[in-house]
Design a protein around this motif. Structure first.
Motif, PDB file in Angstrom:
ATOM      1  N   VAL A 133     -43.385  -1.733  55.890  1.00 59.96           N
ATOM      2  CA  VAL A 133     -44.037  -2.228  57.110  1.00 59.96           C
ATOM      3  C   VAL A 133     -44.010  -1.161  58.198  1.00 59.96           C
ATOM      4  CG1 VAL A 133     -43.831  -3.894  58.990  1.00 59.96           C
ATOM      5  CG2 VAL A 133     -43.590  -4.660  56.622  1.00 59.96           C
ATOM      6  N   ILE A 134     -42.867  -0.508  58.373  1.00 64.39           N
ATOM      7  CA  ILE A 134     -42.755   0.538  59.390  1.00 64.39           C
ATOM      8  C   ILE A 134     -43.670   1.716  59.060  1.00 64.39           C
ATOM      9  CG2 ILE A 134     -41.179   2.240  60.417  1.00 64.39           C
ATOM     10  CD1 ILE A 134     -38.949   0.176  60.062  1.00 64.39           C
ATOM     11  N   ALA A 135     -43.696   2.091  57.776  1.00 66.87           N
ATOM     12  CA  ALA A 135     -44.548   3.216  57.367  1.00 66.87           C
ATOM     13  C   ALA A 135     -46.022   2.906  57.619  1.00 66.87           C
ATOM     14  CB  ALA A 135     -44.307   3.536  55.900  1.00 66.87           C
ATOM     15  N   PHE A 136     -46.445   1.689  57.318  1.00 69.77           N
ATOM     16  CA  PHE A 136     -47.830   1.297  57.600  1.00 69.77           C
ATOM     17  C   PHE A 136     -48.116   1.370  59.096  1.00 69.77           C
ATOM     18  CE2 PHE A 136     -48.133  -1.061  53.411  1.00 69.77           C
ATOM     19  CZ  PHE A 136     -49.148  -0.252  52.912  1.00 69.77           C
ATOM     20  N   ALA A 137     -47.154   0.958  59.906  1.00 74.25           N
ATOM     21  CA  ALA A 137     -47.330   1.022  61.354  1.00 74.25           C
ATOM     22  C   ALA A 137     -47.461   2.463  61.837  1.00 74.25           C
ATOM     23  CB  ALA A 137     -46.148   0.340  62.053  1.00 74.25           C
ATOM     24  N   LEU A 138     -46.861   3.395  61.100  1.00 73.89           N
ATOM     25  CA  LEU A 138     -46.937   4.818  61.450  1.00 73.89           C
ATOM     26  C   LEU A 138     -48.170   5.498  60.861  1.00 73.89           C
ATOM     27  CD1 LEU A 138     -43.163   5.746  60.938  1.00 73.89           C
ATOM     28  CD2 LEU A 138     -44.377   5.599  63.117  1.00 73.89           C
ATOM     29  N   GLY A 139     -48.986   4.737  60.125  1.00 74.40           N
ATOM     30  CA  GLY A 139     -50.227   5.293  59.594  1.00 74.40           C
ATOM     31  C   GLY A 139     -50.183   5.698  58.138  1.00 74.40           C
ATOM     32  N   TRP A 140     -49.221   5.190  57.383  1.00 79.03           N
ATOM     33  CA  TRP A 140     -49.090   5.539  55.962  1.00 79.03           C
ATOM     34  C   TRP A 140     -50.290   5.018  55.180  1.00 79.03           C
ATOM     35  CZ3 TRP A 140     -45.488   2.856  51.950  1.00 79.03           C
ATOM     36  CH2 TRP A 140     -45.405   3.652  50.794  1.00 79.03           C
ATOM     37  N   SER A 141     -50.787   5.841  54.253  1.00 77.17           N
ATOM     38  CA  SER A 141     -51.919   5.456  53.407  1.00 77.17           C
ATOM     39  C   SER A 141     -51.551   5.687  51.935  1.00 77.17           C
ATOM     40  CB  SER A 141     -53.168   6.276  53.772  1.00 77.17           C
ATOM     41  OG  SER A 141     -53.500   6.108  55.133  1.00 77.17           O
ATOM     42  N   PRO A 142     -50.774   4.779  51.342  1.00 73.93           N
ATOM     43  CA  PRO A 142     -50.361   4.979  49.944  1.00 73.93           C
ATOM     44  C   PRO A 142     -51.467   4.613  48.967  1.00 73.93           C
ATOM     45  CG  PRO A 142     -49.513   2.906  50.744  1.00 73.93           C
ATOM     46  CD  PRO A 142     -50.218   3.545  51.911  1.00 73.93           C
ATOM     47  N   HIS A 143     -51.401   5.193  47.776  1.00 71.10           N
ATOM     48  CA  HIS A 143     -52.287   4.809  46.692  1.00 71.10           C
ATOM     49  C   HIS A 143     -51.627   5.233  45.383  1.00 71.10           C
ATOM     50  CE1 HIS A 143     -53.516   8.718  48.445  1.00 71.10           C
ATOM     51  NE2 HIS A 143     -53.554   9.124  47.192  1.00 71.10           N
ATOM     52  N   GLY A 144     -52.118   4.700  44.290  1.00 70.85           N
ATOM     53  CA  GLY A 144     -51.516   5.032  43.005  1.00 70.85           C
ATOM     54  C   GLY A 144     -51.219   3.782  42.200  1.00 70.85           C
ATOM     55  N   ASN A 145     -50.508   3.968  41.097  1.00 64.82           N
ATOM     56  CA  ASN A 145     -50.219   2.912  40.139  1.00 64.82           C
ATOM     57  C   ASN A 145     -48.974   2.122  40.563  1.00 64.82           C
ATOM     58  OD1 ASN A 145     -49.682   1.309  37.956  1.00 64.82           O
ATOM     59  ND2 ASN A 145     -49.796   2.934  36.438  1.00 64.82           N
ATOM     60  N   PRO A 146     -49.104   0.853  40.939  1.00 61.48           N
ATOM     61  CA  PRO A 146     -47.926   0.073  41.355  1.00 61.48           C
ATOM     62  C   PRO A 146     -46.885  -0.051  40.241  1.00 61.48           C
ATOM     63  CG  PRO A 146     -49.955  -1.039  42.006  1.00 61.48           C
ATOM     64  CD  PRO A 146     -50.347   0.075  41.095  1.00 61.48           C
ATOM     65  N   PHE A 147     -47.339  -0.130  38.984  1.00 60.22           N
ATOM     66  CA  PHE A 147     -46.390  -0.248  37.882  1.00 60.22           C
ATOM     67  C   PHE A 147     -45.527   0.999  37.769  1.00 60.22           C
ATOM     68  CE2 PHE A 147     -45.329   0.355  33.337  1.00 60.22           C
ATOM     69  CZ  PHE A 147     -44.519  -0.763  33.167  1.00 60.22           C
ATOM     70  N   ALA A 148     -46.126   2.172  37.979  1.00 52.63           N
ATOM     71  CA  ALA A 148     -45.357   3.412  37.943  1.00 52.63           C
ATOM     72  C   ALA A 148     -44.311   3.432  39.054  1.00 52.63           C
ATOM     73  CB  ALA A 148     -46.296   4.615  38.080  1.00 52.63           C
ATOM     74  N   VAL A 149     -44.675   2.944  40.236  1.00 52.50           N
ATOM     75  CA  VAL A 149     -43.731   2.871  41.360  1.00 52.50           C
ATOM     76  C   VAL A 149     -42.578   1.948  41.003  1.00 52.50           C
ATOM     77  CG1 VAL A 149     -43.442   2.142  43.756  1.00 52.50           C
ATOM     78  CG2 VAL A 149     -45.496   3.403  43.077  1.00 52.50           C
ATOM     79  N   LEU A 150     -42.899   0.775  40.447  1.00 50.48           N
ATOM     80  CA  LEU A 150     -41.858  -0.195  40.071  1.00 50.48           C
ATOM     81  C   LEU A 150     -40.919   0.394  39.024  1.00 50.48           C
ATOM     82  CD1 LEU A 150     -40.718  -3.068  40.264  1.00 50.48           C
ATOM     83  CD2 LEU A 150     -42.351  -3.732  38.471  1.00 50.48           C
ATOM     84  N   LEU A 151     -41.480   1.078  38.041  1.00 48.66           N
ATOM     85  CA  LEU A 151     -40.657   1.672  36.987  1.00 48.66           C
ATOM     86  C   LEU A 151     -39.737   2.756  37.542  1.00 48.66           C
ATOM     87  CD1 LEU A 151     -40.252   1.303  33.978  1.00 48.66           C
ATOM     88  CD2 LEU A 151     -41.993   3.050  33.560  1.00 48.66           C
ATOM     89  N   LEU A 152     -40.245   3.555  38.451  1.00 43.97           N
ATOM     90  CA  LEU A 152     -39.423   4.584  39.089  1.00 43.97           C
ATOM     91  C   LEU A 152     -38.274   3.953  39.876  1.00 43.97           C
ATOM     92  CD1 LEU A 152     -42.251   6.954  40.367  1.00 43.97           C
ATOM     93  CD2 LEU A 152     -40.378   7.669  38.867  1.00 43.97           C
ATOM     94  N   LEU A 153     -38.563   2.897  40.617  1.00 45.13           N
ATOM     95  CA  LEU A 153     -37.529   2.250  41.426  1.00 45.13           C
ATOM     96  C   LEU A 153     -36.458   1.607  40.539  1.00 45.13           C
ATOM     97  CD1 LEU A 153     -39.755   0.575  44.178  1.00 45.13           C
ATOM     98  CD2 LEU A 153     -38.273   2.579  44.446  1.00 45.13           C
ATOM     99  N   ILE A 154     -36.857   1.000  39.440  1.00 45.18           N
ATOM    100  CA  ILE A 154     -35.893   0.363  38.539  1.00 45.18           C
ATOM    101  C   ILE A 154     -34.997   1.403  37.885  1.00 45.18           C
ATOM    102  CG2 ILE A 154     -35.660  -0.916  36.373  1.00 45.18           C
ATOM    103  CD1 ILE A 154     -38.151  -2.499  37.184  1.00 45.18           C
ATOM    104  N   LEU A 155     -35.595   2.463  37.342  1.00 44.80           N
ATOM    105  CA  LEU A 155     -34.795   3.506  36.705  1.00 44.80           C
ATOM    106  C   LEU A 155     -33.931   4.234  37.724  1.00 44.80           C
ATOM    107  CD1 LEU A 155     -37.237   5.055  34.065  1.00 44.80           C
ATOM    108  CD2 LEU A 155     -35.165   3.725  33.639  1.00 44.80           C
ATOM    109  N   GLY A 156     -34.458   4.441  38.931  1.00 48.91           N
ATOM    110  CA  GLY A 156     -33.661   5.068  39.974  1.00 48.91           C
ATOM    111  C   GLY A 156     -32.468   4.223  40.350  1.00 48.91           C
ATOM    112  N   THR A 157     -32.668   2.913  40.450  1.00 48.63           N
ATOM    113  CA  THR A 157     -31.564   2.004  40.742  1.00 48.63           C
ATOM    114  C   THR A 157     -30.516   2.047  39.641  1.00 48.63           C
ATOM    115  OG1 THR A 157     -33.024   0.527  41.982  1.00 48.63           O
ATOM    116  CG2 THR A 157     -30.958  -0.408  41.166  1.00 48.63           C
ATOM    117  N   ALA A 158     -30.953   2.034  38.387  1.00 45.78           N
ATOM    118  CA  ALA A 158     -30.015   2.093  37.261  1.00 45.78           C
ATOM    119  C   ALA A 158     -29.220   3.389  37.275  1.00 45.78           C
ATOM    120  CB  ALA A 158     -30.774   1.946  35.940  1.00 45.78           C
ATOM    121  N   ALA A 159     -29.897   4.502  37.553  1.00 47.77           N
ATOM    122  CA  ALA A 159     -29.216   5.801  37.568  1.00 47.77           C
ATOM    123  C   ALA A 159     -28.169   5.857  38.673  1.00 47.77           C
ATOM    124  CB  ALA A 159     -30.246   6.921  37.744  1.00 47.77           C
TER     125      ALA A 159
END
Length: 256
Positions: A133-159
């Motif tokens: 929410v804060i990043a969007f308020a600062l003008g963030w414009s993300p794009h890409g594969n949401p599944f790839a983001v989710l997989l990165l976050l899960i593996l990062g959390t496990a690591a």
């Protein structure tokens, strides 16, 4: 009920899923009530995102600074919760005998660790929502594969969870406190979350690129900023760290 007005006791442990959910809820409440943990997991990432997006301190290359910083700050938030916060909290629980007492309860030890992991995931969801929410308020414009983001976050959390539990289960609480904060500061500077890795010497880049924070922030940045496909190299690095960290924590973790 055996007769009118009388009841037959039914002793025994609650169903395992309910015990895990209850313990996870307790772990989450304790974390959110801890001012030091809130500072580490919420305040610091938020301040870093706002400060470095608003002030030209670090050269983040072409484009808006927030587009470079937001993925790195998300990675930093995962590290602060799954590694630093969990290592410190678990280390002091071990010191004060909390883990020993919980280990003697009907809740199996593996279920206790599952509850801690679930608490970490709940906290991360809150962090990610707030930072997004804060990043969007600062003008963030993300794009890409949401599944790839989710997989990165899960593996990062496990690591990071594996590394945090390994530290908490092998070092003394005071040593865990010092080491976890030191590692956090070092990876904050040298993990690519805020300072681009290409600012470091070539020899250092090859080493720093193998760190879990570098893989997580780099993978998120490739997807969210550059619109890349599945970041297999970064996912592979995180998977290796997750297997090694969780495996070592399971083998060497001491409950007393």
């Amino acid at each position: 009920m055996s007769a009118a007005g009388t009841y037959t006791p039914k002793p025994g442990a609650a169903p395992l899923p309910r015990m895990i959910a209850t313990q996870a809820a307790l772990e989450t409440k304790m974390l959110l009530r801890n001012g030091e943990q809130l500072l580490l997991t919420v305040v610091i990432p938020t301040l870093l995102l706002v400060l470095f997006s608003a002030v030209d301190i670090v050269d983040t290359g072409d484009g808006k600074a927030v587009d470079f910083l937001a993925p790195g700050i998300l990675a930093l938030a995962v590290m602060s919760t799954a590694f630093t916060g969990q290592a410190i909290a678990t280390g002091f629980e071990r010191r004060y005998g909390v883990l020993k007492r919980l280990g003697a309860s009907p809740l199996p030890r593996w279920a206790l660790m599952a509850a801690k992991t679930l608490s970490v995931l709940v906290t991360e969801v809150l962090q990610i929502v707030l930072l997004t929410v804060i990043a969007f308020a600062l003008g963030w414009s993300p794009h890409g594969n949401p599944f790839a983001v989710l997989l990165l976050l899960i593996l990062g959390t496990a690591a990071f969870s594996g590394l945090g539990l390994l530290m908490a289960g092998t070092l003394k609480a005071e040593a865990t406190l010092a080491a976890a904060n030191l590692v956090f500061l070092l990876l904050l500077v040298g993990g690519g979350a805020i300072v681009p890795l290409d600012k470091f010497p070539d020899a250092a880049q090859s080493v720093l690129g193998l760190l879990p924070i570098s893989a997580l922030s780099g993978g998120l940045r490739d997807v969210l900023q550059d619109g890349a496909g599945m970041p297999w190299r970064d996912l592979g690095i995180l998977a290796v760290w997750a297997v090694l960290g969780l495996g070592a924590a399971g083998k060497f973790f001491r409950w007393e």
